[in-house]
Design a protein around this motif. Structure first.
Motif, mmCIF file in Angstrom:
data_model
loop_
_atom_site.group_PDB
_atom_site.id
_atom_site.type_symbol
_atom_site.label_atom_id
_atom_site.label_comp_id
_atom_site.label_asym_id
_atom_site.label_seq_id
_atom_site.Cartn_x
_atom_site.Cartn_y
_atom_site.Cartn_z
ATOM 1 N N THR A 137 0.828 -1.210 0.000
ATOM 2 C CA THR A 137 0.000 0.000 0.000
ATOM 3 C C THR A 137 0.859 1.255 0.000
ATOM 4 O OG1 THR A 137 -1.772 -1.189 1.134
ATOM 5 C CG2 THR A 137 -1.833 1.216 1.245
ATOM 6 N N SER A 138 1.962 1.214 0.715
ATOM 7 C CA SER A 138 2.864 2.363 0.753
ATOM 8 C C SER A 138 3.467 2.650 -0.621
ATOM 9 C CB SER A 138 3.987 2.132 1.764
ATOM 10 O OG SER A 138 3.455 2.002 3.062
ATOM 11 N N ALA A 139 3.640 1.621 -1.437
ATOM 12 C CA ALA A 139 4.231 1.787 -2.770
ATOM 13 C C ALA A 139 3.215 2.215 -3.821
ATOM 14 C CB ALA A 139 4.911 0.496 -3.197
ATOM 15 N N LEU A 140 1.923 2.181 -3.483
ATOM 16 C CA LEU A 140 0.900 2.522 -4.472
ATOM 17 C C LEU A 140 1.081 3.927 -5.040
ATOM 18 C CD1 LEU A 140 -2.461 1.032 -3.167
ATOM 19 C CD2 LEU A 140 -1.409 0.655 -5.389
ATOM 20 N N LYS A 141 1.324 4.900 -4.191
ATOM 21 C CA LYS A 141 1.477 6.279 -4.659
ATOM 22 C C LYS A 141 2.673 6.390 -5.604
ATOM 23 C CE LYS A 141 1.993 11.011 -3.009
ATOM 24 N NZ LYS A 141 0.823 11.768 -3.322
ATOM 25 N N ALA A 142 3.777 5.742 -5.241
ATOM 26 C CA ALA A 142 4.984 5.799 -6.063
ATOM 27 C C ALA A 142 4.798 5.081 -7.404
ATOM 28 C CB ALA A 142 6.165 5.198 -5.313
ATOM 29 N N SER A 143 3.842 4.161 -7.493
ATOM 30 C CA SER A 143 3.615 3.457 -8.754
ATOM 31 C C SER A 143 2.983 4.368 -9.802
ATOM 32 C CB SER A 143 2.730 2.222 -8.540
ATOM 33 O OG SER A 143 1.373 2.592 -8.398
ATOM 34 N N GLU A 144 2.450 5.499 -9.361
ATOM 35 C CA GLU A 144 1.817 6.488 -10.254
ATOM 36 C C GLU A 144 0.838 5.821 -11.219
ATOM 37 O OE1 GLU A 144 4.761 9.074 -12.024
ATOM 38 O OE2 GLU A 144 5.605 9.579 -10.047
#
Length: 111
Positions: free
Chosen positions: A19-26
């Motif tokens: 979930t923390s990586a979702l934003k960075a996945s753009e």
């Protein structure tokens, strides 16, 4: 530590990483963060399925989602510098209280 709790901890941590990586996945347009998201969720659901062999689904999901929400909110606040107002803090405290009650007093908890 009982296997159920260990598996639940792994499931929660994997879900929080994903979930923390979702934003960075753009929007899944960046490969690295997108792979972290997919791998993290796959690990989370696999270990959650192992938890369900010994813990009722309602209890396991309540703990998994509750702890996950608290950790994601704290990461958002501490790492991403997203605001967390008093109502948010009270809500998080209530989630922690609910998970604690399940763990300490429920005979169906993940012991």
């Amino acid at each position: 530590m009982p296997k159920g709790l260990l598996y639940l901890a792994v499931a929660i941590l994997a879900e929080v990483v994903a979930t923390s990586a979702l934003k960075a996945s753009e929007g899944f347009t960046r490969l690295g963060p997108s792979l972290i998201v997919a791998t993290g969720y796959a690990i989370a659901f696999y270990f959650l399925s192992l938890v369900l062999k010994t813990v009722p689904v309602g209890v396991a999901y309540a703990i998994w989602s509750g702890v996950g929400v608290v950790l994601i909110a704290l990461i958002g606040w501490l790492v991403l510098k997203q605001p967390l107002d008093l109502a948010g803090m009270i809500g998080i405290a209530l989630i922690v209280a609910g998970v604690t009650v399940i763990q300490l007093f429920s005979r169906t908890g993940a012991h």
